[in-house]
Every structure is written in structure tokens, then in C-alpha cells.
Design a protein around this motif. Structure first.
Motif: not given
Length: 554
Positions: A178-185
């Protein structure tokens, strides 16, 4: 030596004869000398260890340990964060972090860390990952055998960057990437609100973070538009946060110009009075606030201020009792400290701090302030309230006792693994409001638990074994053998019987876990409210206006 002692005595006498300003200067000089002396000793100790200690000496690690130990001697909330750990403090203050939006856990009988829970709409969920997925690789790092902390550090990173996660889903033969684009959580301050009946709204308020008062106001307005004429505000488990935001939330329910909280510290700048600054969103709506032992800090300001101003009936259990205020301070080389600078006092004048960390016994231990030593204060309407003990509810709701087997099932992998397997066979379920664990699901779960080899500590057997030891020691065993044998037979472990005795609680555990896989956090909240004794008591109070008024205006 005698001459030196005489000189010191003369200096002390002279200091006592000085005017206050000069005496203060002497005292300040002594304090400065004491600090310089201590730092000199510490510096010398570090240098000697670095030069002479038998093994390799990590001075940076040892200094960090020394600082942390020093602060622990003050209170649990004054904390040092080295440069590498300041991200943790920033997250506590803002409620934000950059990552994939998933909670992970280490399996007890596996080498892998798995996805335990997904935040709906966040990067890991959007990429197609599911609870139960076993993480095998993060980017190019094999994470087999790694700890939860190790994997968490690899998953976190700057927002907008990409992380590649390779995971194996139970029931499948090949792992997926899985290619996941990190985000502000940002964890939501208000994860759920809704109507519990035609006239009563409910808001779950979990944390005080930047902007949470805005989220609370939006939820309140939305419920009023749905017909809410009463409100239940759930602060159970809310560990607090921003003091200023707590004042803004109080302001939703009380008019402009009301004192909500005052902070008092050793320094003048630590003393401040916080008042409401705007008109209230609703001053009249009947309001019940739910609290428990994990309601703390800013959440206690909110519940305590509403109680002191006789604006809400507080229901539940005594709150945590944290009346200390911390501020962050920058340190050299990128470090930070969170320092307790003051105590807070709510409208009646009481401070709800339950532990006096300045008073320790000979072993360095501290305890809660006894009720007998607390002081009576009064609410705006004259009701008695006390300091030094958290917020005591107007109506106490005793929590149900959890059977031993339920506790161990909740923490064992067998429940998680069963639900993971069950969900692979069911693409959808009924709504969170309508879903219930059937007898078929319950029986399948019992079969799965038996097959897993599940076991747990049975307290009754342990206590009986200790009793037999004491009976033997004191000479009573010979005459009580038959009674002990009969009691042992009755207490013998019977998993089926224990499942049946705790069937309702176990089904609730199962339902929570299953619903969380399909409807995430909101679904779990809806499910938990179905059997919530605190909520039932709150609804009953609001449904009885005369009783509600009697509590607030005795």
C-alpha cells in the motif's frame, strides 16, 4: 573551622537586621550560590564518570535521566522533552500529528504488529488497509519482530510524504503493498453527537485541543436544529488540555462576564482571571454533564464551573482531581519543558487538586487529600461543594463490576482474531443502531476461544490456595479438609459456565469490536450508549424537570 562558623553566624545575624529589600537580595544571592554550587557538583560528577567509569558512559543519556528524575520529584506533569521527543509535546498541545491515521498493536503470539483500528477517511483507510492487517515491511525495513513503538516511528513522517507498507491480510496467501501519503492527523474533539430521544441531544467531548470550542458550538447548534431542548454533555475519559478553550466552552452555556477560573502561582504572571467574553449560545437549556475518574484538568474546569454556577447537573463518578496548570518552555539545543506554574480555582473559590505533591512521606510517596481535610465552598445557589477531591457528582452512578473473564477476553488476542476472521466472511452488517450479536455469533466465538487455548488468572482459586496455606500453617487444615475439598470442587474452572454467567458483557465486547470494523469510532460510540448506565441516569434526570430543578436549587 570555629572561626568560619562564627563568621557565618555573624553574616546570618547581619542579614536579619537588613531592610526587607536588602534581605531579599541576600536571600537571592544565597539561592544563586546554591544553584551554582549544585551545577558545579553535577558537572564534576559527569566529568569524572566520563573519564573514569569502567564501561562506556553515555553522558547525554545520563543527563536526560537525571533531569527527568529531578522533575518526577516535583509532580508528574512537569516533564522534560529532549530535542528528539518535542514532537510528542507538540502533539499533546495541538492534538495533531503527521502519519497514516491508524492505531497499531503488537500481537501476543505473533512476530507482527497489526492494524488495530483505522480512523475513517484517513490515509491508511483511504489506501484500503483494514484492521487485522499484519505489517511486514515499512518502506525497505523488515519489521518482523519489531515493537509497536518501532513501527509507529517508521509510519510517522512529514505530511505529504509517501510511505510504502507491505501487509498480509488474514485469510489471504500473499501480502499486499500500500502506498500511503501521510497527512496531518488531528483527533476529533467531538467524535460523535446525536439525539438520544425526540427532545434530548448528546455530545461526546473527548479532548480540549485548538478550536474545540468551535466544534462544540457547531454540534450544539446542529442538535438544537434537530429539536434538542435538553442536552447531555459527556466528558468521561476527557483528560483535558487547553485552559482557554475550556473557558470558551463554558461560555456556550453561561452569559458574558462570568468568572470561570482563576490561576494562582508563585509569580505574578502566573496569576490570571479568565471570564466569559461573549453572549451564550444557550443559557436556559437543561444540561447534564457526565464525568468519571478519567475526567481531568480542563474537563474538570468545565464540569466544575458549570456545577459552581448551578448551570448543570453533574452525573457519574468523582473526577481525577488535577488542579495544576502547565506551560511549555523552550530549552537550549531544541529541548522543551512542560512546567507546572500555578493552580486553578473555579467559581466557588475551590481548587480541585486531589494530591499535594509537596507533602510526601518518608518513602517519597504521596496520596490523595483525605475528605476530612477538605474545605467546604458554596455554589452560586448556596449548595455545598468541596475542594481537594476533584469534582464530586451531584448524582453518583456506580459502574458495573466487570467479571474476571471479561477483562481477560478484552485484552487477549483471541477476541481480536475472531472478529478479524468473522469480518472477512461478512461484507456488511446492520447499522450500528440495529446490530446485535446473535446466539450463532456467540457460539462461534466460544468455539474459537476454546480452540485458542485461552486461559486466565482465576482469583477465587488463587485466594483459596493462599487460604489453604494459612490453614495449614495455623493448624486448622486437618479438621477442614472436607470443606476445602467441597469448595475446590465448586470453584473448579468451567469456561462454559463462566461464558454463560457473563454472556451479556461478552456480547457487548464482541459487538463493539465488530461494529468498529464497519462503522469506526462513531459506530463504536453508538453501540456503547445502548447499555450506558450513566446515560440512562442523565436521561431520567432531564425527563423529570422538578427533580432537575431541586438538585440545582435545593
Amino acid at each position: 573551622m570555629r572561626k568560619r562558623k562564627k563568621t557565618i553566624c555573624l553574616l546570618l545575624v547581619a542579614a536579619s537586621l537588613l531592610p526587607p529589600q536588602a534581605a531579599a537580595g541576600v536571600k537571592g544571592d544565597r539561592q544563586n550560590f546554591s544553584i551554582a554550587k549544585s551545577l558545579n557538583i553535577f558537572n564534576s560528577a559527569i566529568r569524572n564518570l566520563k573519564a573514569l567509569y569502567v564501561d562506556e558512559f553515555d553522558s547525554e543519556k545520563s543527563v536526560n535521566t537525571a533531569i527527568s528524575a529531578m522533575l518526577r520529584d516535583l509532580d508528574p506533569y512537569t516533564v522534560y522533552y529532549p530535542a528528539d521527543d518535542t514532537e510528542e509535546l507538540e502533539m499533546m498541545i495541538s492534538g495533531k500529528y503527521a502519519g497514516v491515521g491508524a492505531v497499531i498493536r503488537k500481537m501476543q503470539k505473533s512476530e507482527y504488529v497489526v492494524i488495530n483500528e483505522l480512523y475513517e477517511g484517513m490515509p491508511a483507510h483511504a489506501a484500503g488497509m483494514k484492521a487485522g492487517d499484519m505489517i511486514m515491511q515499512v518502506d525497505t525495513t523488515d519489521v518482523t519482530g519489531k515493537t509497536t513503538s518501532d513501527v509507529s516511528n517508521l509510519l510517522r513522517g512529514d505530511a505529504g510524504t509517501t510511505v510504502t507498507v507491505t501487509a498480509l491480510r488474514p485469510g489471504e496467501n500473499e501480502p499486499k503493498t500500500y502506498k500511503i501519503i501521510r497527512a496531518n492527523i488531528q483527533l476529533p474533539a467531538v467524535p460523535y453527537y446525536g439525539m438520544v430521544n425526540d427532545s434530548t441531544g448528546y455530545i461526546l467531548f473527548e479532548r480540549f485541543i485548538e478550536g474545540c470550542s468551535r466544534d462544540m458550538r457547531l454540534a450544539l447548534v446542529a442538535l438544537k436544529e434537530k429539536g434538542a431542548r435538553n442536552l447531555i454533555l459527556d466528558l468521561r475519559g476527557n483528560g483535558g488540555g487547553s485552559l482557554s478553550e475550556s473557558v470558551e466552552v463554558v461560555n456556550l452555556f453561561v452569559p458574558k462576564g462570568q468568572t470561570v477560573v482563576e490561576t494562582r502561582g508563585r509569580l505574578a504572571q502566573a496569576t490570571q482571571t479568565y471570564k466569559t467574553r461573549h453572549g451564550a449560545t444557550d443559557e436556559e437549556m437543561p444540561l447534564v454533564v457526565l464525568v468519571d475518574g478519567n475526567t481531568a484538568s480542563a474537563a474538570e474546569i468545565l464540569s466544575g464551573a458549570l456545577q459552581d454556577l448551578d448551570r448543570a447537573v453533574v452525573v457519574g463518578n468523582r473526577t481525577y482531581g488535577k488542579g495544576l496548570v502547565q506551560v511549555p518552555r523552550d530549552l537550549p539545543y531544541g529541548g522543551m519543558m512542560k512546567i507546572t506554574t500555578s493552580k486553578y480555582y473555579i467559581p466557588s473559590g475551590r481548587c480541585i487538586q486531589a494530591i499535594d505533591y509537596a507533602q510526601r512521606d518518608d518513602d517519597g510517596m504521596v496520596g490523595r487529600i483525605p475528605d476530612s481535610l477538605t474545605t467546604v465552598f458554596h455554589t452560586a445557589a448556596g449548595r455545598e461543594v468541596r475542594d481537594g477531591c476533584g469534582i464530586s457528582p451531584d448524582i453518583e452512578v456506580k459502574g458495573d463490576k466487570m467479571a474476571n473473564i471479561v477483562y481477560y477476553l478484552a485484552s487477549d488476542d483471541c477476541l481480536f482474531n475472531f472478529v478479524t476472521s468473522w469480518c472477512t466472511k461478512h461484507d456488511s452488517i446492520a447499522t450500528a443502531e440495529d446490530f446485535a450479536v446473535t446466539d450463532e455469533i456467540f457460539e462461534a466465538f466460544k468455539d474459537s476461544v476454546r480452540a485458542s487455548g485461552f486461559s486466565y488468572d482465576r482469583q477465587s482459586e488463587q485466594i483459596l490456595a493462599r487460604l489453604k496455606e494459612w490453614a495449614e500453617f495455623e493448624g486448622y487444615m486437618e479438621g477442614a479438609k472436607e470443606e476445602f475439598a467441597a469448595l475446590e470442587a465448586k470453584l473448579r474452572h468451567n469456561l462454559d459456565k463462566e461464558f454463560d454467567n457473563s454472556a451479556d458483557d461478552i456480547k457487548m465486547l464482541l459487538a463493539n469490536e465488530i461494529i468498529s470494523r464497519y462503522y469506526y469510532q462513531q459506530g463504536t460510540v453508538i453501540q456503547s450508549l445502548k447499555s450506558d448506565e450513566g446515560l440512562k441516569e442523565a436521561v431520567n434526570i432531564i425527563a423529570n424537570p422538578e427533580e432537575y430543578r431541586k438538585i440545582l436549587r435545593p
